[in-house]
Design a protein around this motif. Structure first.
Motif, mmCIF file in Angstrom:
data_model
loop_
_atom_site.group_PDB
_atom_site.id
_atom_site.type_symbol
_atom_site.label_atom_id
_atom_site.label_comp_id
_atom_site.label_asym_id
_atom_site.label_seq_id
_atom_site.Cartn_x
_atom_site.Cartn_y
_atom_site.Cartn_z
ATOM 1 N N LEU A 267 1.128 -1.664 -0.173
ATOM 2 C CA LEU A 267 -0.186 -0.161 -0.007
ATOM 3 C C LEU A 267 0.422 1.058 -0.508
ATOM 4 N N VAL A 268 0.184 2.240 -0.826
ATOM 5 C CA VAL A 268 1.301 3.302 -0.771
ATOM 6 C C VAL A 268 0.918 3.824 0.769
ATOM 7 N N GLU A 269 1.329 5.306 0.674
ATOM 8 C CA GLU A 269 0.839 5.837 2.259
ATOM 9 C C GLU A 269 -0.517 7.083 1.550
ATOM 10 N N GLU A 270 -1.559 7.042 2.448
ATOM 11 C CA GLU A 270 -2.581 7.646 1.906
ATOM 12 C C GLU A 270 -3.082 8.189 3.060
ATOM 13 N N PRO A 271 -3.223 8.616 4.022
ATOM 14 C CA PRO A 271 -3.210 9.230 5.467
ATOM 15 C C PRO A 271 -4.510 9.671 5.807
ATOM 16 N N ASP A 272 -5.291 10.192 4.463
ATOM 17 C CA ASP A 272 -6.500 10.864 4.407
ATOM 18 C C ASP A 272 -7.193 9.325 4.103
ATOM 19 N N VAL A 273 -7.166 8.842 3.959
ATOM 20 C CA VAL A 273 -8.243 7.403 3.615
ATOM 21 C C VAL A 273 -8.041 6.287 3.982
ATOM 22 N N PRO A 274 -8.841 6.251 5.116
ATOM 23 C CA PRO A 274 -9.792 4.857 5.583
ATOM 24 C C PRO A 274 -9.346 3.453 4.705
ATOM 25 N N ASN A 275 -8.690 3.071 5.825
ATOM 26 C CA ASN A 275 -8.185 1.177 5.444
ATOM 27 C C ASN A 275 -9.334 0.685 4.815
ATOM 28 N N HIS A 276 -10.644 0.655 4.999
ATOM 29 C CA HIS A 276 -12.168 0.244 4.743
ATOM 30 C C HIS A 276 -12.372 0.431 3.199
ATOM 31 N N MET A 277 -11.743 1.788 3.165
ATOM 32 C CA MET A 277 -12.039 2.972 1.309
ATOM 33 C C MET A 277 -10.544 2.388 -0.025
ATOM 34 N N ARG A 278 -9.289 1.561 1.010
ATOM 35 C CA ARG A 278 -8.035 1.750 -0.139
ATOM 36 C C ARG A 278 -8.549 -0.097 -0.632
ATOM 37 N N GLN A 279 -7.313 0.410 -1.226
ATOM 38 C CA GLN A 279 -6.411 -1.495 -2.066
ATOM 39 C C GLN A 279 -5.338 -1.027 -2.082
ATOM 40 N N ALA A 280 -5.026 -2.928 -2.063
ATOM 41 C CA ALA A 280 -3.595 -3.204 -2.398
ATOM 42 C C ALA A 280 -2.896 -3.764 -3.709
ATOM 43 N N ALA A 281 -2.038 -2.872 -4.273
ATOM 44 C CA ALA A 281 -1.183 -3.444 -5.134
ATOM 45 C C ALA A 281 -0.475 -4.372 -5.110
ATOM 46 N N LEU A 282 -0.628 -5.809 -6.085
ATOM 47 C CA LEU A 282 0.163 -6.802 -5.747
ATOM 48 C C LEU A 282 1.024 -6.769 -7.336
ATOM 49 N N THR A 283 2.424 -7.021 -7.396
ATOM 50 C CA THR A 283 2.958 -7.185 -8.147
ATOM 51 C C THR A 283 3.611 -8.185 -8.497
ATOM 52 N N GLU A 284 4.248 -9.350 -10.184
ATOM 53 C CA GLU A 284 4.910 -10.030 -9.878
ATOM 54 C C GLU A 284 6.216 -9.671 -10.965
#
Length: 278
Positions: A237-254
């Motif tokens: 996850l990139v830092e997004e201090p003003d965005v609550p966790n339930h609204m965030r997305q995690a990035a996956l890469t290979e």
């Protein structure tokens, strides 16, 4: 894990979970007695007990009336594991039996549709933060062969990934965790971090731990980076201090180059911008 979640993991229906929990408290009993104790309809109780017996979670004692005896909790967990293993083997066998026909049918269609031009590999795809991201993190631990690296505030999701972490450690996978320094956290995060650190040091002393003295532009887990940029996988996850966790997305890469870059960043912080965890 709560009883309800464990029984759900075992794949039990609500009636089966209720009956098994009550049996573990009663010991040996009859179907009518169990129906009365649990509120399960008498028309359903025999089917419920037969299903539990088929799954190996209880024994049926012949007689008039028949009696039912639960297996021990340890035996129930072992049998659940064996049931899942057998189901997976059956699924694998069925899949292999269908492989030739499936490929014969659909491979030509795929090749005709795409031709020689294959779409460029996506650098990332995303999943929601929470259960989906935790499932992907568990997968990284399970599939890791050499090393797993983590940058985290407090590793507050440890309970969700701990069995996979333990599995990786048992296989000899090297695990390093870089926590944010407690001075960078609020009171709640510091308390959670203390509890997690104590748990790791007690239950998983093989894990190497340090405190980063500064914040990071990203947090996450990556596994098996390679120096030639060909291997490795990460979720972050990139830092997004003003965005609550339930609204965030995690990035996956290979993408091996990205994962190698994460490793270089991790090593620099670990060596030059971190202190011992205790």
């Amino acid at each position: 894990m709560s009883d309800a979640r464990l029984f759900e993991t075992l794949g039990l229906t609500e009636y089966e979970a209720t009956a098994l929990a009550e049996l573990l408290a009663l010991g040996r009993t009859t179907a009518p007695n169990l129906a009365e104790a649990t509120g399960i309809p008498k028309a359903r109780i025999y089917g419920v007990l037969d299903s539990l017996a088929d799954q190996g979670y209880l024994e049926v004692i012949p007689g008039r009336p028949k009696e039912y005896v639960p297996k021990s909790p340890e035996e129930i967990l072992d049998r659940a594991k064996e049931n899942r293993r057998q189901a997976f083997e059956s699924f694998t066998q069925e899949l292999e039996e269908e492989r030739e026909g499936f490929l014969a049918e659909f491979q030509p269609r795929y090749e005709s549709a795409t031709g020689d031009a294959r779409p460029a590999e996506e650098l990332f795809h995303v999943v929601d933060v929470g259960d989906p991201s935790e499932a992907e993190t568990r997968r990284l631990y399970h599939e890791a062969e050499e090393a797993v690296y983590v940058i985290t505030k407090s590793l507050e999701y440890l309970e969700a990934v701990e069995p996979a972490l333990a599995d990786a450690l048992d296989r000899g996978v090297h695990v390093r965790v870089l926590f944010y320094h407690p001075n960078l956290l609020d009171d709640t995060e510091r308390r959670i971090q203390r509890e997690i650190l104590t748990r790791l040091e007690t239950d998983h002393p093989e894990v190497e731990l340090r405190f980063a003295t500064g914040t990071s532009p990203w947090r996450g887990t990556f596994a098996d980076p390679s120096e030639d940029y060909t291997d490795g996988e990460a979720i972050f996850l990139v830092e997004e201090p003003d965005v609550p966790n339930h609204m965030r997305q995690a990035a996956l890469t290979e993408n091996g180059s990205f994962v190698a870059g994460f490793k270089r960043y991790f090593d620099l912080v670990w060596t030059h911008e971190s202190v011992q965890s205790r």
